[in-house]
Write an enzyme that holds these catalytic residues in place. Structure first.
Site, PDB file in Angstrom:
ATOM      1  N   ASP A 103      37.744 -50.521  -7.311  1.00  0.00           N
ATOM      2  CA  ASP A 103      37.272 -49.214  -7.763  1.00  0.00           C
ATOM      3  C   ASP A 103      38.443 -48.373  -8.277  1.00  0.00           C
ATOM      4  OD1 ASP A 103      35.054 -47.164  -7.787  1.00  0.00           O
ATOM      5  OD2 ASP A 103      36.439 -46.151  -6.424  1.00  0.00           O
ATOM      6  N   GLU A 130      47.291 -67.356  -2.521  1.00  0.00           N
ATOM      7  CA  GLU A 130      47.534 -68.088  -1.276  1.00  0.00           C
ATOM      8  C   GLU A 130      46.276 -68.805  -0.795  1.00  0.00           C
ATOM      9  OE1 GLU A 130      48.777 -65.220   1.564  1.00  0.00           O
ATOM     10  OE2 GLU A 130      50.538 -64.568   0.428  1.00  0.00           O
TER      11      GLU A 130
END
Length: 558
Positions: A225, A274
């Protein structure tokens, strides 16, 4: 921990320099506004259990992923975009166990889950901010927000001239613990939403931790956002203009689209990388140009960015062609997919926008011509789904829902509505809970009514009424998404071929496929480019000629 859906992509392809592969390249992503989707406990408010129960509907619709608007613990001063705890679920929506169950069920149905992240600001009830106020001037926690002394003889004036997106100054003065007037704090939105200071390392550390919390739970990505708002210009300089809202989207502002945001998203990208399973970052970035939007999706930053220029384009062939070309041209050099969207929780539904005269913006207070709006909305959807890249669908648009423009003032809950200036405050109209059944106190939304009143017409627009009904908007969406998935020429890609067509008509080609779009108010005869695949309205082919009805899109295989 929830299992993810796929192995990591290689991240490379031979078809363009820097091009990246992954499920998001051609995904159809469905936005769920949780309080208005489905109510699982009968309290009149949608919740996570309700969403989970309706996930088979989304699988059958054919979408690839679900994006959930905020469900975090929040005082709800801005419908959940004021977050008090990023690792907790607001009780109105359920618990962390409900969130885990939703992600697990979605993955079991081969649906990915994207959660909303709100990093520009927190709630004023966030523990950091509450302690910053309680501890007073000199508190180390104040450095994690933008606290500043005021101007004037006694500090009675705001530190600068920035205006809130919701109207009025972007600053609120505090009261010190001893009861005297204190410093001011920055809030680009409501006073209950103080902006974080992203220059402080603790803020960056906290959000990397929040990312990992939800990734560990199995989230497939984040919609970010106000992705353009995190970094403010050094020194917080005056803008020197009033009516600043009129400048948004036209200029780089000292509080929006600052270049420093990109360092943040590079660090976030390393976190996502990751994890296996193609986790994604999606930017809600209002920028002056699509070229600046493209900065957010460079290969080491985000994966997608919303295309607001497309959303705000009128139903006009020339304007649509221009924004389609500019969008594809901007994203091609960075190897990111272009995204396409027509509606969301902040704008008037496109079935209503297109029924009104052009030039009224994306928040419209009048219903317009309902029949015209729906016809154009259906045609616009087929155009959107024919374009290369990823498409976003806002809940209920697949039912052809209009905006509810006649909500009584006493029913409205959009915080902007209660402010004298700023956004129009009519976003409630696109947030009315969607109808599932023909009858019932809330048309199947839940057993306890609806937090916003639903129109009497909702029953005939419901999922029940439209399922299996030939020609219904729901069946059009189902057929279009299925065809898009099955046709080798649709979905991912970076190019369209514009074919010759009469004025007011678009004819775009993709491998083995042509879409013809009549944006005029009258039928137009053209040569049939192939075999009819799907149309947004009734179409008759007479040999080698077809008469395209007004405001209609037709898909062809060639």
């Amino acid at each position: 921990m929830t299992q993810h859906l796929a192995a990591p992509s290689t991240g490379t392809s031979d078809d363009a320099p820097g091009h990246r592969t992954g499920w998001w390249q051609d995904a159809v992503i469905y936005q769920v506004y949780p309080r208005s989707f489905a109510d699982g406990n009968g309290d009149g408010m949608g919740d996570l259990a309700g969403v989970t129960a309706r996930l088979p509907y989304l699988r059958d619709l054919g979408v690839d992923a679900v994006w959930l608007s905020p469900f975090y613990a929040s005082p709800q001063a801005d419908a959940g975009y004021d977050v008090a705890d990023y690792r907790a679920i607001d009780p109105m929506f359920g618990t962390l166990l409900d969130a885990d169950a939703l992600i697990r069920e979605a993955h079991g149905l081969s649906l990915r889950v994207i959660v909303d992240l709100v990093p520009n600001h927190s709630s004023d009830q966030h523990e950091w901010f509450k302690r910053a106020l309680a501890e007073g001037p000199g508190s180390a926690l104040r450095e994690r927000y933008h606290f500043r002394p005021g101007k004037g003889t006694d500090g009675e004036l705001p530190p600068n001239d920035w205006e809130s997106i919701f109207g009025g100054p972007a600053w609120t003065r505090t009261t010190d613990p001893d009861g005297t007037p204190g410093d001011w704090y920055l809030h680009l939105f409501a006073p209950e939403q103080p902006d974080f200071n992203w220059e402080h390392p603790a803020v960056a550390d906290e959000f990397r931790s929040i990312l990992r919390f939800w990734l560990d739970m199995g989230a497939d990505g984040f919609r970010v956002d106000v992705a353009h708002g995190l970094v403010k210009a050094e020194g917080l300089p005056d803008l020197g203009s009033h009516d600043q809202l009129k400048l948004l989207g036209n200029d780089v502002m000292p509080f929006f689209d600052q270049d420093g945001v990109h360092e943040i998203y590079r660090s976030w990208r390393t976190v996502l990388d990751e994890y296996s399973g193609d986790r994604v970052l999606v930017a809600e970035a209002w920028t002056p140009t699509v070229e600046r939007t493209a900065n957010y999706v460079r290969p080491d930053e985000m994966h997608q960015a919303f295309n607001f220029q497309y959303l705000s384009t009128a139903w006009d062939a020339a304007e649509l062609r221009t924004v389609i070309d500019s969008s594809l041209d901007a994203m091609r050099p960075v190897g990111a997919p272009t995204t396409w969207v027509l509606s969301n929780h902040d704008v008037t539904r496109h079935a209503t926008r297109f029924g009104n005269p052009p030039g009224l913006g994306t928040q419209i207070r009048t219903p317009g011509d309902r029949e015209l709006g729906l016809r154009r909305a259906r045609a616009a959807t087929l155009l959107m789904l024919a374009l290369p890249g990823s498409a976003y669908i806002y809940q209920g648009e697949e039912l052809g829902l209009p905006d509810v423009t006649d909500l009584p003032d006493e029913a409205r809950q959009d915080p902007s509505f209660f402010r004298a200036e700023g956004q129009d405050g009519y976003r409630d109209g696109c947030r009315v809970p969607i109808p599932w059944t023909r009858e019932g106190s809330s048309y199947g939304f839940g057993s306890g009514g609806s937090w916003l009143p639903q129109p009497d017409s909702w029953g005939e627009l419901s999922v029940e009424a439209q399922s299996g009904t030939e020609g219904s908007t729901l069946e059009l969406y189902r057929a279009a998404i299925a065809a898009r998935r099955e046709h080798p020429g649709l979905g991912a890609g970076t190019d369209v071929e514009w074919l010759d067509a009469p004025e007011g008509v678009l004819a775009l080609g993709r491998p083995g496929f042509v879409a013809t779009v009549n944006t005029t108010g009258a039928p137009v005869s053209i040569a049939a480019p192939g075999t009819l695949l799907l149309a947004s309205g009734p179409v008759a082919v007479d040999g080698t000629t077809v008469e395209l009805p007004a405001d209609t899109t037709v898909w062809w295989t060639v």
